[in-house]
Design a protein around this motif. Structure first.
Motif, short mmCIF file in Angstrom:
data_model
loop_
_atom_site.label_atom_id
_atom_site.label_comp_id
_atom_site.label_asym_id
_atom_site.label_seq_id
_atom_site.Cartn_x
_atom_site.Cartn_y
_atom_site.Cartn_z
N THR A 147 -1.21 -1.78 6.40
CA THR A 147 -1.09 -1.62 4.94
C THR A 147 -2.46 -1.58 4.27
OG1 THR A 147 -0.81 -3.99 4.79
CG2 THR A 147 1.17 -2.66 4.63
N GLY A 173 -3.91 8.37 4.41
CA GLY A 173 -3.30 7.13 3.93
C GLY A 173 -1.79 7.22 3.99
N LYS A 225 4.76 -5.44 5.84
CA LYS A 225 4.13 -4.70 4.76
C LYS A 225 3.35 -5.59 3.79
CE LYS A 225 8.44 -4.55 2.12
NZ LYS A 225 8.08 -5.43 1.02
N LEU A 229 4.15 3.23 9.29
CA LEU A 229 4.64 1.89 8.97
C LEU A 229 6.13 1.94 8.64
CD1 LEU A 229 3.15 -0.80 8.77
CD2 LEU A 229 3.09 -0.48 6.32
N GLY A 275 1.05 5.15 6.11
CA GLY A 275 2.23 4.60 5.45
C GLY A 275 3.51 5.05 6.14
N SER A 321 -4.18 1.65 5.08
CA SER A 321 -3.60 2.75 4.32
C SER A 321 -4.18 2.78 2.92
CB SER A 321 -2.08 2.59 4.27
OG SER A 321 -1.52 3.50 3.37
N TYR A 322 -4.30 1.60 2.32
CA TYR A 322 -4.88 1.50 0.98
C TYR A 322 -6.34 1.95 1.01
CZ TYR A 322 -6.67 -0.51 -3.34
OH TYR A 322 -7.28 -0.67 -4.56
N THR A 371 2.46 9.46 -5.76
CA THR A 371 3.08 10.74 -5.51
C THR A 371 4.25 10.96 -6.45
OG1 THR A 371 4.14 9.60 -3.70
CG2 THR A 371 2.53 11.28 -3.13
N ASN A 374 6.04 11.18 0.12
CA ASN A 374 5.09 10.50 0.99
C ASN A 374 5.06 11.15 2.37
OD1 ASN A 374 3.24 8.28 0.65
ND2 ASN A 374 4.30 7.36 2.40
N ALA A 393 0.84 -1.20 0.00
CA ALA A 393 0.00 0.00 0.00
C ALA A 393 0.87 1.23 0.00
CB ALA A 393 -0.89 0.01 1.22
N VAL A 394 1.93 1.16 0.78
CA VAL A 394 2.84 2.28 0.82
C VAL A 394 3.41 2.48 -0.57
CG1 VAL A 394 4.85 3.22 1.93
CG2 VAL A 394 3.38 1.65 3.17
#
Lengths: 408, 344
Positions: B297, B313, B276, B320, B317, B300-301, A10, B76, A2-3
């Motif tokens: 995870t 989100g 993750k 994490l 992340g 976050s999604y 981005t 991020n 997801a990260v």
């Protein structure tokens, strides 16, 4: 992962002052329409993809505009569009799921359809609302879908049920009667996503539930009714993990005698030679009521990509929305036309879809009332649905928490 | 790794004492020696040329890191401090909101649940992956007919795309018709005819995704630990056997201590990888039912791509990343201590 996905997004996000770039196929940039456009959709299943390709090819022949098509899986479309918005490389025509249209329009990347002379006259009010953001229409659908009750004729007659259920009480009684051995009376999807919300909304809305006040008594009553179907064993506990494809699989394999599903599953059901099925509108709380289903389907929208390509995209979209193309596409994909007059012609030509046509009249757009706040409320409602169906919380408590989460 | 290379040179103590910066002093030391032989003018130019060459070799890696790791990471992190909406993608405008995303995320009841689930998921996965992987590695270390073939077959779960493995597990764990429950019923292990509600009960969903993830992770542990076992000289076992050590004692006093460095690497890599994990959970349960298997995870999604709250989100992340970085530093410290210990 997801990260990674967030990071990937981005990474493509350019800084503020990036000038809107013309798409590659933009051509001269004068008032003349471009000769070819790019298009993005999520019709990736073989039958749907072929049908859509046919609609596009027909429009190329009519308008002389070539269409370079790209299809991505359903849940990747919005990511793809956001990436395109960030790097100003949007396709010239997008077919997006209608509840996401307002999100896309909120980016400012879409152009109102009125500037191309595409009129909304004659369309169902609900589909126009689904395509409207801040008073302007940004998307129009060539076809919509909704949910109905699909039943196995053989299993019903074997259980001595002469007519399919029309009210909640009948649905409950029939589902109980049809539950035998490894067969459940009813199958539906209550999965942890928009799909689960979408399947629950007809129950929620038909009973007077309100998305802006999830914890009303009517909402709790609707949730209590659905929970009762699972608690009594008339529907499998697995509904919380089934998506709509799984539901259709359960139905075709005879593990469910009735299912809540959309018109798009009918072509696949037709291929099962031993399966005799019927379709009726979803049962309502009381006799004589009309069900309020959520409006499904994709709307065509034109991003700001440059005058020439926008113009060409508008030509193609107008052609897709024209009556002959609309009728052909909706027939091949089992969708319902979005203009009342066309829908009536369609119902006469395709009587097996008349239940869906009838429902479109009272169908409701998911985003009409809440706009861009809808996704958050949808997530909260799906969680409440799962919480109640798994017996973690009472329907009232689950909805109270959902309302807190949605407004928080 | 550096130590083993410097050891033949005869300066193990020096290398160990300088720790992670062992490489540069060793190199300047050598160039100093050649400098003394060649006269006073040469060392500086040679040294700077060498430094330039070293940087030349380093540059592609640095550029790669900056573009594909540094830039997204900075983005991020900055996203986590901004009100990043769908409109931000097009206009680029995302007002700075300070810690608001973090306070909202931390105040959300789902956060605690996701954090606990992530911890349980990671710990559960690691314990079973490592335990079963080690048992299999010891088993396959004995040479018998077909052991090599079986070992390579056991790699299959690692080769399958995660989405495929996830889909198969979802199908196998179905409560009514899944093969797992059918097997349990046949063995009279399932509670009654209902079977285990793997994917449909909030208390079973997390064990179900752990089960799937353990299955996927065993080959990774098996292969690395098997490599570690191979590196243990047979003479040690022979000597232990002569001293009258049984199989368990041989494992406890020969295999286990000598396998410790490899175990550390395997567990660390497993930890970073497991924290993750996304695909498996997404396919098997989608974080449901009712957030029962929601991890950081998947949450976050969900925040980013289902609720379009990209700032929140990104905040999840970043938390994490913070957690894994913390474990990474811990590992580096213990690894350095281990290396120093090994070198002294």
């Amino acid at each position: 992962m997801a990260v990674g996905a967030v990071v990937a997004l981005t990474a493509t996000a350019c800084g503020p002052g990036t000038a809107p770039a013309k798409s590659g196929s933009g051509g001269g940039g004068s008032t003349a329409a471009a000769g070819s456009i790019t298009e993005l959709d999520y019709y990736t299943d073989a039958a749907g993809s072929a049908a859509w390709q046919q609609a596009l090819s027909g429009c190329t022949a009519k308008t002389g505009v070539k269409v370079k098509r790209q299809s991505v899986p359903t849940d990747q479309l919005i990511q793809k569009v956001l990436q395109g918005a960030a790097s100003h490389t949007l396709p010239d025509l997008v077919l997006a799921d209608n509840p996401t249209l307002q999100q896309i329009a909120a980016t400012g990347a879409l152009t109102p359809l009125s500037q191309y002379g595409i009129s909304t006259a004659g369309y169902y009010d609900s589909i126009v609302k689904a395509g409207t953001y801040q008073g302007k229409v940004y998307g129009l659908a060539p076809g919509v879908n909704g949910l109905a009750l699909i039943y196995n004729k053989d299993l019903l007659s074997r259980a001595g049920i002469s007519a399919p259920p029309a009210t909640w009480a009948q649905l409950k009684a029939d589902a109980a009667k049809l539950t035998k051995g490894s067969t459940y009376g009813l199958a539906f999807s209550a999965v942890n996503s928009e799909e689960g919300t979408w399947q629950f909304l007809p129950f929620f809305w038909s009973d007077g539930g309100d998305l802006s006040k999830l914890d009303s008594a009517q909402g709790a009553q609707a949730l209590g009714y659905v929970r009762g179907l699972v608690a009594s064993g008339s529907a499998s506990k697995s509904v919380v993990s089934w998506n709509q494809n799984d539901v259709a699989d359960q139905f075709t394999s005879g593990n469910a005698a009735m299912m809540v599903n959309g018109s798009w599953t009918l072509p696949a059901l037709d291929q099962q030679k031993n399966l005799h099925y019927g379709v009726v509108p979803l049962p309502t709380p009381q006799a004589g009521q009309k069900p309020v289903v959520a409006l499904g389907g994709e709307v065509g929208a034109i991003p700001a990509t440059g005058t020439a390509t926008q113009k060409a995209a508008a030509k193609v979209l107008s052609c897709i929305l024209s009556e002959p193309t609309m009728l052909a596409w909706d027939k091949s994909h089992a969708y319902i036309p979005t203009r009342q007059s066309t829908a009536q012609t369609f119902a006469r030509q395709n009587p097996e879809l008349s239940s869906f046509v009838a429902e479109v009249e009272t169908a409701r757009s998911r985003t009409a009332q809440l706009g861009t706040a809808y996704p958050k409320i949808s997530t909260a409602l799906a969680t409440a649905l799962q919480s109640a169906l798994t017996g973690q919380q009472s329907p009232a408590a689950a909805l109270a928490q959902a309302q807190k989460q949605a407004s928080g | 790794m550096d130590i083993s290379r410097t050891e033949p040179g005869g300066h193990p103590a020096e290398a160990a004492a300088t720790g992670p910066s062992a490489q540069p002093p060793a190199r300047t030391g050598r160039s100093g020696r050649t400098g003394r032989a060649g006269g006073p003018g040469r060392p500086r130019t040679q040294r700077s040329r060498q430094r330039l060459a070293a940087f030349g070799f380093l540059a592609p890696a640095l550029a790669y890191l900056a573009v594909f790791f540094g830039y997204p990471l900075v983005q991020n992190i900055s996203m986590g401090f901004r009100d990043y909406t769908v409109a931000s993608f097009y206009t680029g405008a995302a007002p700075f909101t300070g810690l608001r995303n973090y306070t909202e995320v931390l105040g959300d009841p789902v956060f605690v649940k996701a954090l606990v689930n992530t911890a349980v998921f990671t710990a559960g996965s690691l314990v079973f992956q490592f335990g079963i992987g080690l048992a299999l590695a010891v088993y396959f270390n004995g040479r018998f007919l077909g052991s090599a073939l079986l070992r390579s077959l056991l790699l299959l779960p690692w080769l399958l795309p995660l989405v495929v493995s996830g889909a198969v597990w979802r199908w196998m764990l179905d409560q009514d018709h899944g093969v797992v429950n059918t097997a349990l019923r046949a063995l009279h292990l399932a509670g009654g005819s209902a079977g285990v509600p793997w994917l449909t009960s909030p208390s079973w969903a997390l064990p179900a995704v752990i089960l799937a993830n353990v299955w996927i992770g065993i080959p990774f542990n098996l292969v690395l630990l098997h490599g570690g076992l191979r590196a243990i000289p047979d003479v040690l076992y022979e000597a232990a056997e002569l001293d009258g050590a049984g199989p368990w004692q041989r494992f406890r006093h020969v295999t286990w201590p000598l396998l410790r460095p490899v175990s550390g690497v395997v567990l660390m890599l497993g930890l970073v990888y497991t924290v993750k994990v996304f695909d498996v959970i997404m396919v098997v349960t989608r974080g449901g039912p009712a957030n029962a298997s929601q991890t950081l995870t998947t949450w976050s999604y969900q925040l980013s791509f289902q609720q379009f709250q990209f700032g929140q989100g990104a905040a999840v992340g970043n938390l994490l990343i913070l957690i894994t970085t913390g474990f990474g530093l811990l590992y580096l410290r213990s690894a350095r201590a281990g290396l120093a210990e090994a070198a002294s």
